[in-house]
Design a protein around this motif. Structure first.
Motif, PDB file in Angstrom:
ATOM      1  N   ALA A  28     104.109  50.567  39.944  1.00  0.00           N
ATOM      2  CA  ALA A  28     105.247  49.669  40.165  1.00  0.00           C
ATOM      3  C   ALA A  28     105.532  48.831  38.918  1.00  0.00           C
ATOM      4  CB  ALA A  28     104.979  48.768  41.364  1.00  0.00           C
ATOM      5  N   THR A  29     104.489  48.378  38.236  1.00  0.00           N
ATOM      6  CA  THR A  29     104.662  47.596  37.007  1.00  0.00           C
ATOM      7  C   THR A  29     105.327  48.439  35.924  1.00  0.00           C
ATOM      8  OG1 THR A  29     102.751  46.230  37.530  1.00  0.00           O
ATOM      9  CG2 THR A  29     103.447  46.276  35.227  1.00  0.00           C
ATOM     10  N   THR A  30     104.856  49.657  35.750  1.00  0.00           N
ATOM     11  CA  THR A  30     105.437  50.552  34.748  1.00  0.00           C
ATOM     12  C   THR A  30     106.887  50.874  35.104  1.00  0.00           C
ATOM     13  OG1 THR A  30     103.263  51.496  34.297  1.00  0.00           O
ATOM     14  CG2 THR A  30     105.158  52.761  33.550  1.00  0.00           C
ATOM     15  N   ILE A  31     107.151  51.117  36.371  1.00  0.00           N
ATOM     16  CA  ILE A  31     108.514  51.412  36.827  1.00  0.00           C
ATOM     17  C   ILE A  31     109.437  50.233  36.524  1.00  0.00           C
ATOM     18  CG2 ILE A  31     109.948  51.767  38.898  1.00  0.00           C
ATOM     19  CD1 ILE A  31     108.388  54.255  37.916  1.00  0.00           C
ATOM     20  N   ARG A  32     108.973  49.027  36.781  1.00  0.00           N
ATOM     21  CA  ARG A  32     109.785  47.837  36.522  1.00  0.00           C
ATOM     22  C   ARG A  32     110.113  47.732  35.030  1.00  0.00           C
ATOM     23  NH1 ARG A  32     107.375  44.948  39.792  1.00  0.00           N
ATOM     24  NH2 ARG A  32     105.636  44.318  38.490  1.00  0.00           N
ATOM     25  N   ARG A  33     109.122  47.980  34.158  1.00  0.00           N
ATOM     26  CA  ARG A  33     109.358  47.934  32.711  1.00  0.00           C
ATOM     27  C   ARG A  33     110.377  48.995  32.289  1.00  0.00           C
ATOM     28  NH1 ARG A  33     105.303  49.226  29.354  1.00  0.00           N
ATOM     29  NH2 ARG A  33     106.246  48.022  27.710  1.00  0.00           N
ATOM     30  N   LEU A  34     110.248  50.185  32.848  1.00  0.00           N
ATOM     31  CA  LEU A  34     111.181  51.262  32.511  1.00  0.00           C
ATOM     32  C   LEU A  34     112.588  50.947  32.996  1.00  0.00           C
ATOM     33  CD1 LEU A  34     108.903  54.297  33.360  1.00  0.00           C
ATOM     34  CD2 LEU A  34     109.871  53.788  31.111  1.00  0.00           C
ATOM     35  N   GLU A  35     112.691  50.410  34.200  1.00  0.00           N
ATOM     36  CA  GLU A  35     113.997  50.094  34.768  1.00  0.00           C
ATOM     37  C   GLU A  35     114.692  48.982  33.986  1.00  0.00           C
ATOM     38  OE1 GLU A  35     115.921  49.031  39.106  1.00  0.00           O
ATOM     39  OE2 GLU A  35     113.818  48.605  38.762  1.00  0.00           O
ATOM     40  N   GLU A  36     113.922  48.016  33.515  1.00  0.00           N
ATOM     41  CA  GLU A  36     114.487  46.878  32.790  1.00  0.00           C
ATOM     42  C   GLU A  36     114.739  47.169  31.318  1.00  0.00           C
ATOM     43  OE1 GLU A  36     111.617  43.832  33.526  1.00  0.00           O
ATOM     44  OE2 GLU A  36     112.283  43.534  35.599  1.00  0.00           O
ATOM     45  N   GLY A  37     114.317  48.335  30.846  1.00  0.00           N
ATOM     46  CA  GLY A  37     114.523  48.684  29.442  1.00  0.00           C
ATOM     47  C   GLY A  37     113.503  48.053  28.520  1.00  0.00           C
ATOM     48  N   ARG A  38     112.309  47.735  29.043  1.00  0.00           N
ATOM     49  CA  ARG A  38     111.266  47.121  28.215  1.00  0.00           C
ATOM     50  C   ARG A  38     110.236  48.135  27.744  1.00  0.00           C
ATOM     51  NH1 ARG A  38     108.246  42.969  30.924  1.00  0.00           N
ATOM     52  NH2 ARG A  38     108.742  43.929  32.903  1.00  0.00           N
TER      53      ARG A  38
END
Length: 96
Positions: free
Chosen positions: A50-60
């Motif tokens: 979930a943490t990795t997904i959030r970073r990918l979704e936010e463009g980080r």
């Protein structure tokens, strides 16, 4: 997977960690999956995914501002999210 290609890709996109690349590859193999399904497929903790997904979704992850995934809510249950690669992520993975 070819290690030289992975190293070359890592040099081109220094913010793409091994975890991030593994997550992108798993999404590519399970397009439209949920975080729970993805964590089960990868055999890792759901919170880490979930943490990795959030970073990918936010463009980080990747180059600054690159959004490598799209997350859509499941029509019948707003808590359930479906994960898809963007065209940019597909181009990056094609280099492997």
């Amino acid at each position: 997977m070819n290690t030289k290609k992975l190293i070359n890709l890592s040099n081109q996109y220094p913010r793409l960690t091994v975890r991030t690349l593994a997550t992108l590859m798993a999404i590519g193999e399970n397009e439209g999956c949920s975080v729970s399904e993805l964590s089960h497929y990868m055999g890792v903790n759901e919170k880490n995914v979930a943490t990795t997904i959030r970073r990918l979704e936010e463009g980080r992850a990747g180059n600054p501002g690159d959004k490598l995934i799209r997350v859509k809510q499941y029509p019948d249950d707003k808590r359930y999210k479906l994960i898809h690669l963007t065209a940019k992520a597909k181009r990056i993975l094609a280099k492997l």
